[in-house]
Scaffold this motif. Structure first.
Motif, PDB file in Angstrom:
ATOM      1  N   TYR A  90       0.990  -1.620   0.277  1.00  0.00           N
ATOM      2  CA  TYR A  90      -0.357  -0.335  -0.052  1.00  0.00           C
ATOM      3  C   TYR A  90       1.021   0.973   0.342  1.00  0.00           C
ATOM      4  CZ  TYR A  90      -3.461   3.660   1.811  1.00  0.00           C
ATOM      5  OH  TYR A  90      -4.028   4.875   1.266  1.00  0.00           O
ATOM      6  N   ARG A  93       2.662   1.783  -3.655  1.00  0.00           N
ATOM      7  CA  ARG A  93       1.458   1.834  -4.936  1.00  0.00           C
ATOM      8  C   ARG A  93       1.644   2.267  -5.609  1.00  0.00           C
ATOM      9  NH1 ARG A  93      -1.041   4.783  -0.722  1.00  0.00           N
ATOM     10  NH2 ARG A  93      -1.977   6.449  -1.595  1.00  0.00           N
ATOM     11  N   GLY A  94       2.045   3.586  -5.400  1.00  0.00           N
ATOM     12  CA  GLY A  94       1.985   5.244  -6.345  1.00  0.00           C
ATOM     13  C   GLY A  94       3.458   4.435  -7.066  1.00  0.00           C
ATOM     14  N   ARG A  95       4.432   4.115  -6.867  1.00  0.00           N
ATOM     15  CA  ARG A  95       5.881   3.997  -6.883  1.00  0.00           C
ATOM     16  C   ARG A  95       5.527   2.241  -7.911  1.00  0.00           C
ATOM     17  NH1 ARG A  95      10.816   4.259  -3.083  1.00  0.00           N
ATOM     18  NH2 ARG A  95      10.027   6.464  -3.350  1.00  0.00           N
ATOM     19  N   PHE A  97       2.731   0.844  -9.004  1.00  0.00           N
ATOM     20  CA  PHE A  97       1.927   0.863 -10.335  1.00  0.00           C
ATOM     21  C   PHE A  97       1.323   2.180 -11.028  1.00  0.00           C
ATOM     22  CE2 PHE A  97       0.300  -1.522  -6.805  1.00  0.00           C
ATOM     23  CZ  PHE A  97       0.358  -3.078  -7.468  1.00  0.00           C
ATOM     24  N   THR A  98       1.096   3.073 -10.537  1.00  0.00           N
ATOM     25  CA  THR A  98       1.401   3.912 -11.426  1.00  0.00           C
ATOM     26  C   THR A  98       2.134   4.837 -12.297  1.00  0.00           C
ATOM     27  OG1 THR A  98      -0.574   4.980  -9.438  1.00  0.00           O
ATOM     28  CG2 THR A  98       0.414   6.649 -10.762  1.00  0.00           C
ATOM     29  N   ASP A  99       3.269   4.535 -11.813  1.00  0.00           N
ATOM     30  CA  ASP A  99       4.851   5.099 -11.690  1.00  0.00           C
ATOM     31  C   ASP A  99       4.943   4.110 -13.558  1.00  0.00           C
ATOM     32  OD1 ASP A  99       4.344   7.495 -10.101  1.00  0.00           O
ATOM     33  OD2 ASP A  99       6.582   6.327  -9.424  1.00  0.00           O
ATOM     34  N   ALA A 101       2.744   3.052 -15.210  1.00  0.00           N
ATOM     35  CA  ALA A 101       1.849   3.016 -16.102  1.00  0.00           C
ATOM     36  C   ALA A 101       1.855   3.887 -16.212  1.00  0.00           C
ATOM     37  CB  ALA A 101       0.525   3.074 -15.175  1.00  0.00           C
ATOM     38  N   VAL A 102       1.949   5.443 -15.820  1.00  0.00           N
ATOM     39  CA  VAL A 102       2.352   6.342 -16.842  1.00  0.00           C
ATOM     40  C   VAL A 102       4.280   6.183 -18.109  1.00  0.00           C
ATOM     41  CG1 VAL A 102       3.397   9.162 -16.354  1.00  0.00           C
ATOM     42  CG2 VAL A 102       1.471   7.875 -14.574  1.00  0.00           C
TER      43      VAL A 102
END
Length: 120
Positions: A90, A93-95, A97-99, A101-102
């Motif tokens: 959790y 998660r930004g590192r 999943f989001t990063d 995908a971007v």
């Protein structure tokens, strides 16, 4: 040839060129989206296999800890380990999943096709 015939010929050539460019854009989009969905599918497969491996590890940990402390305490310890992993995922998660995908979308839409160099 008359001016009208030249203009008609030029108009057809421009229309054909635009159609070819649109087909190129469509093919590029199909390639990018297929790579993106292949990445998603591979990550999903890795996640499922990892979760099954984690489940086997946790079952073995429960049995091993139960031999020393009893089943009730072993389930508490394993649940704490699982909660720690969930909290770590959790927090990252930004590192994770989001990063990713971007970065993938940036490579898909902003790559230099002629030189092979990526702008991102």
């Amino acid at each position: 040839m008359s001016v009208k015939q030249n203009f008609d010929r030029l108009s057809r050539e421009v229309q054909e060129t635009l159609n070819i460019e649109m087909d190129g854009i469509k093919l590029s989009l199909v390639e990018s989206l297929s790579l993106f969905f292949a990445d998603i599918l591979s990550w999903l497969l890795v996640a499922v296999i990892s979760l099954l491996s984690l489940l086997g590890f946790l079952a073995a940990a429960v049995v091993a800890i139960a031999a020393v402390t009893g089943y009730a305490l072993s389930f508490v310890v394993v649940a704490f380990l699982l909660l720690s992993v969930a909290l770590l995922l959790y927090m990252l998660r930004g590192r994770l999943f989001t990063d990713m995908a971007v970065a993938r979308f940036c490579r898909m839409f902003f790559s230099d096709k002629e030189g092979g160099n990526e702008t991102v």
